[in-house]
Design a protein around this motif. Structure first.
Motif, short mmCIF file in Angstrom:
data_model
loop_
_atom_site.label_atom_id
_atom_site.label_comp_id
_atom_site.label_asym_id
_atom_site.label_seq_id
_atom_site.Cartn_x
_atom_site.Cartn_y
_atom_site.Cartn_z
N ALA A 115 37.52 24.81 34.31
CA ALA A 115 36.69 25.77 33.58
C ALA A 115 36.60 27.08 34.36
CB ALA A 115 35.29 25.19 33.33
N ALA A 116 37.75 27.51 34.88
CA ALA A 116 37.81 28.76 35.64
C ALA A 116 37.91 29.94 34.69
CB ALA A 116 39.00 28.72 36.59
N THR A 117 37.92 31.13 35.26
CA THR A 117 38.02 32.34 34.47
C THR A 117 39.29 32.35 33.62
OG1 THR A 117 37.91 34.76 34.60
CG2 THR A 117 39.20 33.64 36.29
N GLU A 118 39.24 33.07 32.49
CA GLU A 118 40.35 33.06 31.52
C GLU A 118 41.48 33.96 32.01
OE1 GLU A 118 41.60 31.53 27.61
OE2 GLU A 118 40.39 30.89 29.30
N ASN A 119 42.16 33.47 33.04
CA ASN A 119 43.27 34.20 33.64
C ASN A 119 44.43 33.23 33.84
OD1 ASN A 119 44.82 34.88 36.27
ND2 ASN A 119 43.85 36.83 35.75
N THR A 120 45.58 33.56 33.28
CA THR A 120 46.70 32.62 33.27
C THR A 120 47.11 32.20 34.68
OG1 THR A 120 47.53 33.55 31.20
CG2 THR A 120 49.08 32.27 32.52
N GLU A 121 47.30 33.14 35.57
CA GLU A 121 47.80 32.80 36.91
C GLU A 121 46.80 31.95 37.68
OE1 GLU A 121 50.87 33.11 37.83
OE2 GLU A 121 51.18 33.97 35.84
N ILE A 122 45.51 32.23 37.52
CA ILE A 122 44.48 31.42 38.18
C ILE A 122 44.54 29.98 37.67
CG2 ILE A 122 41.98 31.04 38.38
CD1 ILE A 122 41.67 34.09 38.52
N LYS A 123 44.66 29.83 36.36
CA LYS A 123 44.69 28.49 35.79
C LYS A 123 45.95 27.73 36.20
CE LYS A 123 41.73 29.44 31.78
NZ LYS A 123 40.57 28.64 32.20
N LEU A 124 47.08 28.40 36.21
CA LEU A 124 48.31 27.73 36.62
C LEU A 124 48.22 27.27 38.08
CD1 LEU A 124 51.10 29.93 34.97
CD2 LEU A 124 50.02 27.85 34.08
N SER A 125 47.64 28.10 38.93
CA SER A 125 47.45 27.73 40.34
C SER A 125 46.56 26.51 40.47
CB SER A 125 46.85 28.90 41.11
OG SER A 125 46.54 28.52 42.43
N ILE A 126 45.47 26.47 39.69
CA ILE A 126 44.55 25.33 39.74
C ILE A 126 45.25 24.05 39.28
CG2 ILE A 126 42.51 24.33 38.61
CD1 ILE A 126 41.27 27.16 38.72
N PHE A 127 46.06 24.15 38.23
CA PHE A 127 46.71 22.94 37.73
C PHE A 127 47.80 22.43 38.67
CE2 PHE A 127 44.27 23.44 34.00
CZ PHE A 127 44.25 22.19 33.40
N ARG A 128 48.43 23.33 39.39
CA ARG A 128 49.36 22.86 40.43
C ARG A 128 48.61 22.06 41.49
NH1 ARG A 128 51.29 28.37 39.82
NH2 ARG A 128 53.27 28.38 38.64
#
Length: 300
Positions: free
Chosen positions: A88-101
């Motif tokens: 539930a991080a900020t709506e930013n693609t790169e941040i989300k991709l980093s979290i999922f990695r």
């Protein structure tokens, strides 16, 4: 499925943690900011107090909810035993991709990885993991403890059994699940954001003033909140980000954000979170006051 990890302790994250803990789940709330975690726990306690006041919870039940939430400062320690991880991080693609990695590396093999994204492709998120079949969208609505809908988004590779489990989980939370496929904006924002954008265009072009635009939609269409007030509530920066996802994803000019919306975000007028958007917001006041920038009359 009893152990839930929530990544991100902001408005959505603390609401998601609240709902899971209230339904008896063990919750690990994860954020790199200790101050944000402390603020999240205070917000959850305040919202629980409101439920107690309304007779929806007892004091003992409130204590139980808070005891089921543990905070962590990093993903690896917070998801080590998770059955489900909800980003539930900020709506930013790169941040989300980093979290999922990171989640893919740290979470147990059987853990389902979900994103609360309101617009970013679940297929793209799943593709950066080694378990795309176990990646799904769980789009909660704000405020999470109040709103009944969960938009469940299937990525291109999401397994049907994962979807079934998430539908059952949403029902266990007392929510109403609606399953959609992974296309820009899904359903909620594919329909909502063009409406908000058109309301901003109507203001920008001088068709009507802020109050009248919102009143027409509230009284004429039975919306509980007008589109401009709703945009302030969501965050004008978030609205702009989603419109750009729609514009990029479909390649159609009808999704182009209104120049007024772009200017407001550029200037830092983001709505409730910044204290001013189409309306001005004073802490502790519920009075709806139109921003002085929009108090002129429509050109009639």
């Amino acid at each position: 499925m009893q152990k839930i990890s929530v990544i991100g302790a902001g408005t959505m994250g603390n609401g998601i943690a609240h709902v899971f803990a209230q339904k008896g789940f063990t919750v690990n709330l994860i954020d790199t900011s200790a101050a944000q975690l402390e603020k999240a726990l205070k917000t959850i306690a305040t919202n629980l107090d409101r439920q107690v006041t309304k007779g929806l919870l007892t004091e003992e039940e409130k204590k139980g909810v808070l005891q089921r939430i543990t905070t962590f400062g990093s993903i690896p320690e917070g998801v080590a035993k998770a059955d489900l991880a909800v980003e539930a991080a900020t709506e930013n693609t790169e941040i989300k991709l980093s979290i999922f990695r990171q989640l893919d590396e740290a979470a147990p093999a059987g853990c389902i990885l979900a994103s609360n994204t309101s617009s970013i492709s679940i297929s793209r998120i799943g593709a950066v993991t080694r378990r795309p079949a176990a990646v799904i969208g769980l789009h909660f609505m704000n405020p999470v403890p109040v709103m009944k809908l969960i938009e469940i988004i299937n990525g291109y590779a999401t397994d049907a059994e994962v979807t079934r489990q998430m539908v059952a989980l949403a029902e266990k939370l007392g929510k109403t699940p609606c399953v959609v496929n992974d296309y820009p904006g899904f359903i909620a924002n594919r329909i909502l954001m063009p409406m908000i954008n058109e309301a901003v265009y109507s203001l920008y072009e001088g068709v009507a003033i802020v109050n009248d635009i919102d009143t027409i939609m509230k009284l004429g269409m039975a919306h509980p909140m007008g589109p401009l007030q709703l945009a302030d509530f969501i965050g004008l920066d978030v609205c702009l980000s989603i419109l750009r996802v729609l514009q990029d994803g479909f390649g159609q000019p009808k999704y182009a954000p209104c120049p007024l919306l772009v200017n407001m975000v550029t200037a830092g007028f983001l709505g409730v979170k910044s204290g001013e958007g189409f309306y001005r917001y004073t802490p502790g006041s519920k009075e709806l006051v139109v921003s002085t920038r929009f108090t002129g009359s429509a050109g009639l």
